[in-house]
Motif scaffolding. Structure first.
Motif, PDB file in Angstrom:
ATOM      1  N   GLU A 182     -21.808  18.116 -46.361  1.00 15.73           N
ATOM      2  CA  GLU A 182     -22.720  18.027 -45.568  1.00 15.73           C
ATOM      3  C   GLU A 182     -23.963  18.842 -45.970  1.00 15.73           C
ATOM      4  O   GLU A 182     -25.023  18.419 -45.968  1.00 15.73           O
ATOM      5  CB  GLU A 182     -22.376  18.789 -43.900  1.00 15.73           C
ATOM      6  CG  GLU A 182     -21.773  20.102 -44.116  1.00 15.73           C
ATOM      7  CD  GLU A 182     -20.326  20.176 -44.286  1.00 15.73           C
ATOM      8  OE1 GLU A 182     -19.811  21.151 -43.720  1.00 15.73           O
ATOM      9  OE2 GLU A 182     -19.755  19.213 -44.887  1.00 15.73           O
ATOM     10  N   THR A 183     -23.859  19.784 -47.026  1.00 18.03           N
ATOM     11  CA  THR A 183     -24.781  20.588 -47.298  1.00 18.03           C
ATOM     12  C   THR A 183     -25.524  19.661 -48.677  1.00 18.03           C
ATOM     13  O   THR A 183     -26.686  19.756 -48.781  1.00 18.03           O
ATOM     14  CB  THR A 183     -24.354  21.867 -48.039  1.00 18.03           C
ATOM     15  OG1 THR A 183     -23.707  22.641 -47.052  1.00 18.03           O
ATOM     16  CG2 THR A 183     -25.749  22.757 -48.745  1.00 18.03           C
TER      17      THR A 183
ATOM     18  N   ARG B  86     -32.347   9.368 -44.274  1.00 16.09           N
ATOM     19  CA  ARG B  86     -32.815   9.560 -43.078  1.00 16.09           C
ATOM     20  C   ARG B  86     -34.076  10.361 -43.097  1.00 16.09           C
ATOM     21  O   ARG B  86     -34.613  10.733 -42.003  1.00 16.09           O
ATOM     22  CB  ARG B  86     -31.833  10.552 -42.363  1.00 16.09           C
ATOM     23  CG  ARG B  86     -31.609  11.897 -43.017  1.00 16.09           C
ATOM     24  CD  ARG B  86     -30.284  12.488 -42.402  1.00 16.09           C
ATOM     25  NE  ARG B  86     -29.944  13.874 -43.135  1.00 16.09           N
ATOM     26  CZ  ARG B  86     -28.765  14.393 -43.330  1.00 16.09           C
ATOM     27  NH1 ARG B  86     -27.540  13.279 -43.092  1.00 16.09           N
ATOM     28  NH2 ARG B  86     -28.568  15.542 -43.928  1.00 16.09           N
ATOM     29  N   SER B  87     -34.552  10.906 -44.385  1.00 19.30           N
ATOM     30  CA  SER B  87     -35.949  11.322 -44.389  1.00 19.30           C
ATOM     31  C   SER B  87     -36.124  12.627 -43.528  1.00 19.30           C
ATOM     32  O   SER B  87     -37.252  12.659 -42.717  1.00 19.30           O
ATOM     33  CB  SER B  87     -37.121  10.196 -44.275  1.00 19.30           C
ATOM     34  OG  SER B  87     -38.240  10.899 -44.469  1.00 19.30           O
ATOM     35  N   ASP B  88     -35.241  13.397 -43.583  1.00 21.80           N
ATOM     36  CA  ASP B  88     -35.459  14.606 -42.765  1.00 21.80           C
ATOM     37  C   ASP B  88     -36.606  15.498 -42.864  1.00 21.80           C
ATOM     38  O   ASP B  88     -37.342  15.901 -42.048  1.00 21.80           O
ATOM     39  CB  ASP B  88     -34.157  15.469 -42.842  1.00 21.80           C
ATOM     40  CG  ASP B  88     -32.863  15.024 -42.416  1.00 21.80           C
ATOM     41  OD1 ASP B  88     -33.090  14.023 -41.653  1.00 21.80           O
ATOM     42  OD2 ASP B  88     -31.753  15.618 -42.635  1.00 21.80           O
ATOM     43  N   ALA B  89     -37.028  15.447 -44.167  1.00 21.69           N
ATOM     44  CA  ALA B  89     -38.062  16.587 -44.726  1.00 21.69           C
ATOM     45  C   ALA B  89     -39.199  16.194 -43.859  1.00 21.69           C
ATOM     46  O   ALA B  89     -40.200  17.065 -43.618  1.00 21.69           O
ATOM     47  CB  ALA B  89     -38.223  16.582 -46.107  1.00 21.69           C
TER      48      ALA B  89
ATOM     49  N   PRO C  44     -21.831   9.220 -46.323  1.00 23.68           N
ATOM     50  CA  PRO C  44     -21.865  10.581 -45.644  1.00 23.68           C
ATOM     51  C   PRO C  44     -22.290  10.418 -44.267  1.00 23.68           C
ATOM     52  O   PRO C  44     -22.888   9.331 -43.977  1.00 23.68           O
ATOM     53  CB  PRO C  44     -22.937  11.418 -46.453  1.00 23.68           C
ATOM     54  CG  PRO C  44     -23.820  10.313 -46.943  1.00 23.68           C
ATOM     55  CD  PRO C  44     -22.863   9.311 -47.314  1.00 23.68           C
ATOM     56  N   GLY C  45     -21.911  11.281 -43.195  1.00 25.54           N
ATOM     57  CA  GLY C  45     -22.277  11.167 -42.026  1.00 25.54           C
ATOM     58  C   GLY C  45     -23.817  11.250 -41.909  1.00 25.54           C
ATOM     59  O   GLY C  45     -24.482  12.064 -42.328  1.00 25.54           O
ATOM     60  N   GLY C  46     -24.364  10.595 -40.818  1.00 25.12           N
ATOM     61  CA  GLY C  46     -25.621  10.362 -40.626  1.00 25.12           C
ATOM     62  C   GLY C  46     -26.697   9.965 -41.680  1.00 25.12           C
ATOM     63  O   GLY C  46     -27.903  10.333 -41.834  1.00 25.12           O
ATOM     64  N   TRP C  47     -25.972   9.246 -42.699  1.00 19.57           N
ATOM     65  CA  TRP C  47     -26.926   8.859 -43.991  1.00 19.57           C
ATOM     66  C   TRP C  47     -28.028   8.039 -43.588  1.00 19.57           C
ATOM     67  O   TRP C  47     -28.784   7.812 -44.424  1.00 19.57           O
ATOM     68  CB  TRP C  47     -26.146   8.018 -44.810  1.00 19.57           C
ATOM     69  CG  TRP C  47     -25.421   6.754 -44.477  1.00 19.57           C
ATOM     70  CD1 TRP C  47     -24.368   6.800 -43.523  1.00 19.57           C
ATOM     71  CD2 TRP C  47     -25.880   5.585 -44.895  1.00 19.57           C
ATOM     72  NE1 TRP C  47     -24.119   5.136 -43.029  1.00 19.57           N
ATOM     73  CE2 TRP C  47     -25.083   4.598 -43.916  1.00 19.57           C
ATOM     74  CE3 TRP C  47     -26.742   5.059 -45.592  1.00 19.57           C
ATOM     75  CZ2 TRP C  47     -25.382   3.280 -44.331  1.00 19.57           C
ATOM     76  CZ3 TRP C  47     -26.866   3.743 -46.026  1.00 19.57           C
ATOM     77  CH2 TRP C  47     -26.208   2.837 -45.186  1.00 19.57           C
TER      78      TRP C  47
ATOM     79  N   GLU D 269     -30.998   8.214 -37.135  1.00 19.50           N
ATOM     80  CA  GLU D 269     -30.701   8.097 -35.870  1.00 19.50           C
ATOM     81  C   GLU D 269     -30.747   6.452 -35.531  1.00 19.50           C
ATOM     82  O   GLU D 269     -31.435   5.763 -35.982  1.00 19.50           O
ATOM     83  CB  GLU D 269     -31.218   8.534 -34.698  1.00 19.50           C
ATOM     84  CG  GLU D 269     -31.431  10.268 -35.023  1.00 19.50           C
ATOM     85  CD  GLU D 269     -32.267  11.011 -33.653  1.00 19.50           C
ATOM     86  OE1 GLU D 269     -32.793  10.134 -33.162  1.00 19.50           O
ATOM     87  OE2 GLU D 269     -32.301  12.113 -33.925  1.00 19.50           O
ATOM     88  N   ASP D 270     -29.582   5.846 -34.776  1.00 20.00           N
ATOM     89  CA  ASP D 270     -29.455   4.490 -34.374  1.00 20.00           C
ATOM     90  C   ASP D 270     -29.883   3.463 -35.438  1.00 20.00           C
ATOM     91  O   ASP D 270     -30.589   2.195 -35.304  1.00 20.00           O
ATOM     92  CB  ASP D 270     -30.551   4.313 -33.255  1.00 20.00           C
ATOM     93  CG  ASP D 270     -30.658   5.142 -32.084  1.00 20.00           C
ATOM     94  OD1 ASP D 270     -29.154   5.358 -31.507  1.00 20.00           O
ATOM     95  OD2 ASP D 270     -31.632   5.687 -31.455  1.00 20.00           O
ATOM     96  N   PRO D 271     -28.964   3.326 -36.424  1.00 20.55           N
ATOM     97  CA  PRO D 271     -28.901   2.611 -37.554  1.00 20.55           C
ATOM     98  C   PRO D 271     -28.318   1.165 -36.893  1.00 20.55           C
ATOM     99  O   PRO D 271     -27.707   1.148 -35.926  1.00 20.55           O
ATOM    100  CB  PRO D 271     -28.043   2.854 -38.540  1.00 20.55           C
ATOM    101  CG  PRO D 271     -27.159   3.961 -37.817  1.00 20.55           C
ATOM    102  CD  PRO D 271     -28.167   4.382 -36.693  1.00 20.55           C
TER     103      PRO D 271
END
Length: 515
Positions: A225-226, A299-302, A259-262, A265-267
Motif C-alpha cells: 500500500e505504501t 487515481r491521481s492522489d497528488a 493494487p487496491g484503489g488503483w 473512486e467509482d471506477p
C-alpha cells in the motif's frame, strides 16, 4: 541432445545405499536464429526475471518467492507449482526451439492460459548468470531432481565451435542427479542463479533502506500500500533506484493482481470485472518479501485532477479484446503509464507503447500525453508476437486490425477528453473568474456610494457583466495592463474634466498606483 548415463547391469549409475542416479547432457537450440536471439533477447534484468516468473505461472504455482538481496550474487526463484521430473526436464531441454509446453493443452490443469509457447524462457537465465541450478519434485513422486546448467560454453566458444549437426547449436552443458527421498506430498521448482554477471548484479541489487537524503527513492522493504501511494505521486519511474525499477518491471509483466484503489473512486464495473478476472488467477509473487501488485495506479492522489475511464470491448474478424482507456487532466503520473499496454494470455507485450502503435503525433498531441490504455487481446494476436515478447509483427492481419481499431478508438477518446477534461472545465473556470472579477468591481463601486450617484454606480456594475454569465455568455471582464489603465485614465480625465482638475486627478491617480 546427447545424454550419457553410466550403467551397471542395465541400470543407471546409482548408489543403491543413497538411492541416487546421475546424468548429464547438452542443451541445444534448434537454429542459428534462435541461438542469436536467445543470447541477446532481453533488454533488462526485469525482462529475464519475468520469463522465469511466468514459467512458474505456467506450472500452476500460486506463490512465487523471488530473492535478490542483499547483493544479488545469488538469486532464487522458488515456486509451489507442479514441479518437474527428470524425464520432463530432458524433454523440455532436448531442443529449446521445440517446446512441449502446450502439448495436449494450451491451458494449465487449473485452467490458466499458458504464457510460454516456444520454450526459450528458461534460457533467459543465461543473460543474468553463468550457472543455473534447478531443484524440483512432483506431487505423488519420490523423485527429487537437481540439475546444474553451465552457460560458460556459449561465452567461450564461437558459433562454429558450438554447432552440432546440420541445425543444432550447443547452448550449455548440464549435469544432474535424481534422488528418491522426496516427500510425495511436496511439489515445487526452485531455481538458483549463481555467478550472477556483474552488470546484472549492479542493477538488481541497487537499493538501500529508504533515507530522506537519498537521490533516488527505493521501494525495498516497503508495504504494497505504501508502494501504491508512492506511485500515485511519482512523476516518473526514473526517480527510483535500479532495484525498484526492476521490481516494477517484473510486476508490470506478470499476471499478479491490481493494487487496491488503483483506479480511484467509482471506477466502471467493466474495468472492475477485468481486474477481478486477474485476481481469480490466484497468482502471487513476493519480491524479497514484498508482495507484488501491478504498478498501475491511476487515481491521481497528488493533484486531485478530474479523470475519465472508458471501458472498451471489440469483437473483430482477426482480433478481439477488452480493456480500458483512462485520462487525467494534465500529464499522467507516473509518465511511464502513458501509452497503450497490450496483454496476451495475461502477460504484457513489453512495456507501454507511447505512440499508440503509430498514432499520428500531430493529432491531439497535448491530450495523447494524458492517456493510458490497457487492453487484453485474444490468442489470435499471439501469432504476431515476435520471439522477444516485446514487439509485434506489423504486417500480421491481427496486428493491422488492432492498430486500426486502436487509432479509431483513441481519436474518439481524445474528443471526449478535450470536451470533458479541457473545454468544459475551461469554460467553468472562465465563468468563475468572471464572477470573481464582477464581485470585486461591484465592491469597489459600493465603497464610493456616498461619493457618486446611483446612476454612476450602476454603470460600474453593468461594466462587470454581473448577471450576464449564462451559458454561451460567460466572458470575463477584460484584463488591462498598467499602461492601458494609465492611458484610459488620462483620456477620461481630459475628456470630462477641466484642465486643472484633470491634471490634479492624473497626479493623484499616479501617486496611488505607485502605492
Amino acid at each position: 541432445m546427447t545424454e550419457s548415463e553410466s550403467t551397471v547391469n542395465g541400470r543407471s549409475n546409482s548408489d543403491a545405499s543413497r538411492g541416487a542416479e546421475s546424468f548429464d547432457g547438452e542443451i541445444l537450440v534448434g537454429s542459428r536464429i534462435i541461438d542469436d536471439l536467445s543470447s541477446g533477447l532481453y533488454n533488462s534484468p526485469a525482462s529475464c526475471l519475468k520469463e522465469l516468473v511466468n514459467n512458474s505461472y505456467d506450472a500452476d504455482a500460486t506463490v512465487v518467492e523471488v530473492l535478490i538481496k542483499p547483493d544479488a550474487e545469488f538469486i532464487a526463484i522458488e515456486d509451489n507449482g507442479c514441479g518437474m521430473s527428470k524425464a520432463e526436464f530432458s524433454t523440455h531441454f532436448s531442443r529449446i526451439s521445440e517446446s512441449h509446453k502446450r502439448e495436449g493443452s494450451s491451458f494449465t490443469p487449473s485452467g490458466r492460459p499458458k504464457i510460454g509457447k516456444i520454450g526459450i524462457g528458461f534460457i533467459a537465465a543465461n543473460e543474468l548468470c553463468d550457472r543455473m541450478e534447478i531443484h524440483s519434485t512432483k506431487e505423488g513422486s519420490r523423485e527429487r531432481l537437481v540439475v546444474t546448467i553451465d552457460f560458460e560454453v556459449m561465452r567461450t566458444k564461437s558459433p562454429a565451435e558450438r554447432k552440432e549437426g546440420a541445425e543444432n547449436y550447443k547452448k550449455g552443458d548440464y549435469s544432474g542427479v535424481v534422488t528418491f527421498d522426496a516427500d510425495p506430498g511436496e511439489h515445487y521448482t526452485k531455481i538458483y542463479l549463481k555467478d550472477v554477471r556483474e552488470s546484472a548484479r549492479e542493477i538488481m541489487a541497487g537499493a538501500e533502506p529508504p533515507r530522506e537524503d537519498m537521490a533516488y527513492k527505493s521501494f525495498y522493504g516497503l508495504k504494497p500500500e505504501t508502494i501504491a501511494d508512492n506511485l500515485a505521486h511519482l512523476k516518473s519511474w526514473s526517480e527510483l533506484d535500479e532495484y525498484s525499477k526492476t521490481m516494477l518491471g517484473v510486476a508490470l509483466n506478470v499476471p499478479v493482481a491490481y493494487p487496491g484503489g488503483w483506479l480511484g473512486e467509482d471506477p466502471p464495473n467493466e474495468v472492475l470485472d477485468l481486474a477481478d478476472h486477474v485476481t481469480q488467477l490466484r497468482f502471487s509473487v513476493n519480491y524479497d518479501g514484498t508482495p507484488l501488485y501491478k504498478p498501475i495506479v491511476l487515481r491521481s492522489d497528488a493533484r486531485k485532477s478530474k479523470m475519465i475511464t472508458r471501458p472498451v470491448v471489440y469483437e473483430g474478424k482477426n482480433v478481439s479484446l477488452r480493456g480500458y482507456f483512462h485520462a487525467t487532466h494534465g500529464m499522467l503520473r507516473p509518465e511511464d503509464l502513458n501509452g497503450v499496454l497490450i496483454r496476451i494470455r495475461n502477460a504484457a507485450v513489453g512495456e507501454y507503447i507511447r505512440d499508440f502503435l503509430g498514432y499520428p503525433s500531430s493529432t491531439g498531441q497535448l491530450f495523447q500525453r494524458w492517456v493510458s490504455a490497457e487492453i487484453y487481446v485474444d490468442d489470435r494476436l499471439e501469432d504476431a508476437l515476435n520471439i522477444d515478447r516485446r514487439t509485434l509483427r506489423e504486417t500480421h492481419d491481427a496486428y493491422v486490425e488492432l492498430r486500426e481499431w486502436l487509432h479509431d478508438e483513441l481519436s474518439a477518446f481524445i474528443k471526449q477528453v478535450r470536451r470533458e477534461l479541457y473545454s468544459e472545465p475551461s469554460k467553468k473556470r472562465s465563468v468563475e473568474r468572471g464572477r470573481a472579477a464582477a464581485t470585486a468591481l461591484a465592491e469597489v463601486a459600493s465603497l464610493a456610494e456616498n461619493r457618486i450617484s446611483v446612476t454612476a454606480r450602476n454603470e460600474v456594475v453593468e461594466a462587470t457583466l454581473l448577471g450576464d454569465l449564462s451559458p454561451g455568455r460567460h466572458k470575463s471582464p477584460r484584463t488591462f495592463s498598467v499602461a492601458e489603465v494609465f492611458e484610459m485614465a488620462i483620456k477620461v480625465a481630459a475628456d470630462t474634466l477641466p484642465r486643472p482638475l484633470a491634471e490634479a486627478y492624473i497626479a493623484e491617480f499616479s501617486r496611488r498606483m505607485k502605492g
